[in-house]
Design a protein around this motif. Sequence first.
Motif: not given
Lengths: 285, 273
Positions: A134-135, A137-139
Amino acid sequence: MLYTRKQAYWMMAPLAVVVIALVAFPTLYAYFVSVHDARLSGASASFIGLNNYTATLTNGSFYGSIWYSAKFALFATIAELIAGVGLALLFNRTFRAKGLFTSLLLLPLMVAPSLFALIFRLMLNDFVGVVPYYLNEWGIRVQPFDPALVNTTLIAIDALQWTPFVFVIVYAGLATIPDELYEAARVDGASPVQSFVRITLPLLVPTLAIVAFLRGIDAFKIYDMIYVLTNGGPGELTTSVSLFIYKKAFLEGNIGEAAAASILLTFILAPLLGLAVKFIVRRGA
Amino acid sequence: MKTARRMVFWLLLAAILLVFLFPLLLDFQTSLKTEGDIASFPPKWVFTPTLEHYENVFSGSGYPFGQFFLNSFVIASGTSIVTVLVCIPAAYAMVRFGVGLKKFFSFIISLKLLPPIVFAIPYFALYQFAGLLDTRTGLIWAAVVMNVPLTLMLMVGFIQELPVEIEEAALMDGCSPGGILARIVFPLIGPGVAAAAILTFIFTWNEFLFVRILSDARAMTTTVGSTLFIQAYGIRWGDIAAAIALSVLPPLVFTFFVQRYLVKGLSMGAVKG
């Protein structure tokens, strides 16, 4: 008087025997081992005087590991105090199913630190971990075990496990502050922030001191979590003093030097522990 | 305005609980996924649960996990029993007679403050010499040392709260000193004793360092056993997750029984080693 003094000594006997057998004898044996060239293999060891002590005292890694444990204890305690006080303030009101939520919040305390750490190996794993995914995914591209971040990661995990401890004790401390003080402050026109700084915080100081102290001592001993997550690495970056002694004994196989290091550590900690014991005995009894 | 504030409060509470319980929930979830579901990116939140990992842990993992589990039970129970049995009479003597209340008591507390590794090294050397390495007996005695301080402190606290008059009355009625301890003191502090025993059980069940050092295979417990899965044949996350879920269950269930004593027990013991 209910009994004779003699009977009292008999009642004390089982504990005394256990302590002599389990503490005094091993301690004496540790001194014996520490002046011998004792190895993991268990082969007969020769007497080498104080060599193990001088080796430890001239080993920079020994001091480094003590320093690391102290730093870890300090930062973990600060993080846990801030988070725990915040949580306690949040819970310091009436709301539905409060007992249930409080109990749920205490669950991390009952999980073995080694297993808690193991769960994080799963969560932070590059391939199957949800956190890196997820990190990403959020760049946000971070490596939680990189030298730059590894300590933050370890402290964050320690805080997730032990903040609930700070929370319950501070929460119990908050409950002892009489409501009248807050009412009086409100009548005098104090803002919530003012009452926190002027009333809550000063009255909470003894509680905070106890918690900080208990958490500090405990965090200094850290072994399980670091062993599972980083094994002291990268390099020696996260080698706590417990891990240092462990490695000395079981990676280098030098039991004699590990015993010497253990004995030296107890000497270094003795004054601090003496104070701590006085403090606990006075509080407990 | 008021409803809005309440909404914020509940959202905050939910978020906090999620953060603190997420590791446990995620582990449980992982233990029910197939290896394929675990490895799938993006992470799957909806999947068909399977118990294959739980079966695997006990039968196909290559490790005698059932044995580890049994060891954990035997060692944790044994430690609880021994610890309580030596602490009750001692605490009684300390409170009613002041025998050893100053120096001996302080000394025992100081044992709790030292890093456990300081004990583990001499134990290893001594056990190697005495043939106690990798035995449950050896691990029980090592765990007793770590748990005596907390249990003794709790017992002293409980006995101090007892009125001495009841015991004096029993003595008048011809009860023997041993009888007083067994028939009056013990029942009165019963709940406290149970709490101390359960806390000792939990702490011993969770113990890692001593088991890591003093056991090898036969006497290994679940906490250390679970970490074995990680270096084994590749990493089988499902099996590890199931092993963890099984290992945390007894302490979590027991916590339920000691809720009331938890804070006292935890804070007095400077927690665990």
